[in-house]
Design a protein around this motif. Sequence first.
Motif, mmCIF file in Angstrom:
data_model
loop_
_atom_site.group_PDB
_atom_site.id
_atom_site.type_symbol
_atom_site.label_atom_id
_atom_site.label_comp_id
_atom_site.label_asym_id
_atom_site.label_seq_id
_atom_site.Cartn_x
_atom_site.Cartn_y
_atom_site.Cartn_z
ATOM 1 N N LYS A 154 0.831 -1.210 0.000
ATOM 2 C CA LYS A 154 0.000 0.000 0.000
ATOM 3 C C LYS A 154 0.861 1.254 0.000
ATOM 4 N N ALA A 155 1.935 1.228 0.785
ATOM 5 C CA ALA A 155 2.839 2.379 0.838
ATOM 6 C C ALA A 155 3.515 2.594 -0.520
ATOM 7 N N LEU A 156 3.996 1.527 -1.122
ATOM 8 C CA LEU A 156 4.685 1.647 -2.399
ATOM 9 C C LEU A 156 3.764 2.159 -3.495
ATOM 10 N N GLN A 157 2.492 1.814 -3.427
ATOM 11 C CA GLN A 157 1.540 2.329 -4.404
ATOM 12 C C GLN A 157 1.365 3.838 -4.255
ATOM 13 N N ILE A 158 1.294 4.302 -3.006
ATOM 14 C CA ILE A 158 1.194 5.746 -2.756
ATOM 15 C C ILE A 158 2.438 6.458 -3.294
ATOM 16 N N MET A 164 7.628 8.990 -7.021
ATOM 17 C CA MET A 164 8.887 8.895 -6.293
ATOM 18 C C MET A 164 9.707 7.678 -6.712
ATOM 19 N N ARG A 165 11.038 7.830 -6.628
ATOM 20 C CA ARG A 165 11.961 6.711 -6.803
ATOM 21 C C ARG A 165 12.236 6.111 -5.429
ATOM 22 N N ILE A 166 12.384 4.807 -5.358
ATOM 23 C CA ILE A 166 12.557 4.126 -4.074
ATOM 24 C C ILE A 166 13.967 3.562 -3.962
#
Length: 283
Positions: A154-158, A164-166
Amino acid sequence: MNRIYIIGVGLIGGSLALDIKSHNAHAKVYGIDSNEKHLEEALQLNIIDEKATYENLKDADLVVLSIPVDKAVVELPKILDTISDNALVIDVGSTKLPVCKAVENHEKRRNFLATHPIAGTEFSGPKAAIHHLFQKKTNIICEVEKTTFKLQEKALQIFSDLGMRIRYMNPEAHDKHIAYVSHLSHISSFMLGKTVIEKEKNERDIFDMAGSGFESTVRLAKSSPAMWAPIFKQNRTNVIETLDEYINNLKQFKALMEADNFEEIYNEMKSTNHIKDILNGIQ
């Protein structure tokens, strides 16, 4: 995630709220802040939809903790005490090891994701919040394996929605590296500003001569001391190490000046020009 709680509705928290709302028409954003004026401003600017308190956090789908890092280590355990088992809590602080340590044994550690969006301006407060602040910016995530997988997703989808790049990093490495590329930059800017202000007492027209180079270099000296002093305190060991190296380089430059060795000064600057290639490569 439709029920979003922003704790600290300033530049980062407010900008996150604006972008999350723009990507999720069903999101309702609640604001919590110790500064009542900030809450009123956030309401007027449509950054948040309603004010809230910690008692309301039991209803949260997402909690964003965006307060000074010394306060974050105190407040994060209280937040985890209050949320439901399905809620996600993220912090956005510039130091990661202290906040990770603060909740390492908390029973809801799995609900927390330690993040650091490398984004911002020298301004603070709700009025500083802007759309698209995080577009193409790097977000450092620490100890991702300690967050339950469904909440990671869920966080990565936001973060993806916000452009944003991770990068994944352990908190010790994060705090060491960020001391060089962020914390030292702020100290340099503050001290340059201090040096010029002290000189300006005797030479009133010095700022009339200040050009774009000075303005860009001293820009970070406008940053909030309430935010940065706790960062320097939490990352004291790494910051002192970077300062030692920086001061040694300044002393070496001064020694070259004193020795009239401008050929070596040229070579030093020419070698350092390589930084533009490095920075262009990560754009």
